[in-house]
Design an enzyme around this catalytic site. Structure first.
Site, short mmCIF file in Angstrom:
data_model
loop_
_atom_site.label_atom_id
_atom_site.label_comp_id
_atom_site.label_asym_id
_atom_site.label_seq_id
_atom_site.Cartn_x
_atom_site.Cartn_y
_atom_site.Cartn_z
N LYS A 78 -14.28 -32.52 -30.50
CA LYS A 78 -14.33 -31.42 -29.54
C LYS A 78 -12.93 -31.26 -28.97
O LYS A 78 -12.16 -32.22 -28.91
CB LYS A 78 -15.31 -31.77 -28.41
N GLY A 178 -27.38 -20.04 -16.11
CA GLY A 178 -26.25 -19.68 -16.96
C GLY A 178 -26.67 -18.65 -17.98
O GLY A 178 -27.53 -18.92 -18.83
N GLY A 180 -24.64 -16.71 -20.17
CA GLY A 180 -23.56 -16.32 -21.09
C GLY A 180 -24.11 -16.18 -22.49
O GLY A 180 -25.25 -15.74 -22.70
N VAL A 182 -25.17 -18.34 -24.73
CA VAL A 182 -26.40 -19.09 -25.03
C VAL A 182 -27.55 -18.64 -24.14
O VAL A 182 -28.63 -18.26 -24.62
CB VAL A 182 -26.15 -20.61 -24.89
#
Ligand code: NAD
Length: 349
Positions: A78, A178, A180, A182
């Site tokens: 990552k 959240g 966004g 996803v």
């Protein structure tokens, strides 16, 4: 780095600074036992370089486990770019980042994560071939978020069957934190199946858009974690489930897309002690990396890719059953399953 609690014998951690563009980034390769390491690139304004390193270390380890359990021949890696990035420097900086990825000669393959979209990947691709999530071809590839969201939906369906003994999601209440790439796509998936949505985001535009489209109920972003709901789906940043949240939340299950949802192991134990089911994050949010890998290697058809994402359902059922059978928390069971896969591959090699 060696003293950082999140350090887990990572194979390689690269800290890079490019004077011309101002790029500051960390690329963490946790393991290449299963194959080249792969995981997204996150652009975020961290409080400190230590916080950025901790994030990169935790996220890359999570990718090792995620890729191993998803059945991919990929290790875990990552990267994080330390923001903020001024708009007029963005392109130069992404090019410099692409050069860093290229320098690793294929030991790390990058893609989108928070703060980085398909247009950014196109820029990096001018400097490196070790990049995916570029543009869709025959339905495969491009922005991984819709595939991530589909996989989470399959995980939530497994939770609905196992925990709520329901044949479908009709009328099931899901609180999505959240909205966004996803979270927004997850709302579409869930609303199509008749789930009742409560939503929150720190961006009011996102809340308005989702509420208008899917008749969701807006909640304050600090309240949603404790909402009166059936399932909590954290889809913002990591660490949403603090020990306080675990002790006070009212949902009977946690199943969402954010990486590293449990802030501490203790938070995971509290959920378990309270009988709150937890679908391990890296198990049910693997749809995106499956799509990214399929685009990169072009080694399976769209149908085969969707089968691999669909397998998230049965894997989640398997973990929830093992929780019942052993009394062990699900997050520990999943970690052990992933370590077993990696150890078997290491031994075979
Ligand atoms: P994104 O940047 O598109 O969306 C994140 C959203 O969360 C934004 O709308 C932001 O405003 C909101 N947010 C941030 N802090 C919040 C808070 N405290 N309360 C409420 N909302 C908040 O990112 P994304 O791609 O949707 O990723 C979301 C999570 O899923 C991340 O943890 C990411 O690592 C993980 N994930 C993403 C993918 C993928 O395919 N994009 C795959 C696997 C895991």
């Amino acid at each position: 780095m060696f003293d950082n609690d999140a350090f887990d014998a990572h194979e390689k951690v690269l800290h890079v600074h490019d004077r011309d563009s101002g790029l500051k980034a960390i690329i963490a390769i946790h393991s290449t036992v299963m194959g080249p390491s792969a995981g997204g690139c996150r652009l975020w304004s961290y409080e400190s370089a230590h916080e950025a390193l901790t994030d990169a270390l935790k996220l890359s380890k999570g990718m090792s486990y995620k890729n191993a359990l998803a059945g991919l021949n990929l290790g875990g890696g990552k990267s994080v770019i330390l923001g903020p990035v001024p708009d007029d420097a963005r392109e130069r900086l992404l090019l410099a980042f692409g050069e860093c990825v290229e320098m690793l000669a294929g030991r790390y393959i990058t893609a989108e994560d928070v703060g980085i979209g398909p247009a950014d990947m196109q820029i990096m691709a001018k400097r490196t071939g070790y990049v995916s999530g570029l543009s869709p071809e025959d339905g495969v590839g491009g922005d991984p978020s819709p595939f991530t969201a589909y996989g989470i939906r399959r995980g939530i369906e497994a939770v609905a069957h196992q925990v709520f003994e329901r044949p479908d999601l009709d009328g099931l209440r899901v609180a999505v934190q959240g909205l966004g790439g996803v979270g927004g796509n997850l709302c579409r998936e869930l609303s199509e199946l008749g789930a009742e949505l409560m939503v929150a985001d720190i961006g009011q535009d996102n809340v308005d858009r989702i509420c208008d489209t899917y008749h969701a109920e807006p909640l304050h972003h600090e309240e949603i974690l404790l909402a009166e709901t059936d399932i909590l789906a954290p889809c913002a940043l990591g660490g949403a489930v603090t020990e306080f949240v675990a002790e006070n939340m009212r949902a009977r299950a946690v199943a969402g897309g954010a990486n590293n949802q449990l802030l501490t192991k203790r938070a995971g134990y509290i959920l378990h002690e309270r009988g709150i089911a937890y679908a391990p994050d890296y198990v049910i949010n693997a749809g995106g990396i499956i799509a990214v890998a399929t685009e990169y290697f072009r080694d399976r058809s769209l149908e085969e890719m969707m089968e691999l994402i669909d397998a998230i359902h049965d894997r989640t059922v398997d973990i929830l059953r093992r929780v019942e059978a052993t009394g062990e928390p699900g997050f520990l069971i999943a970690d052990q399953m992933a370590r077993d896969v990696i150890a078997a591959k290491r031994q075979a090699a």
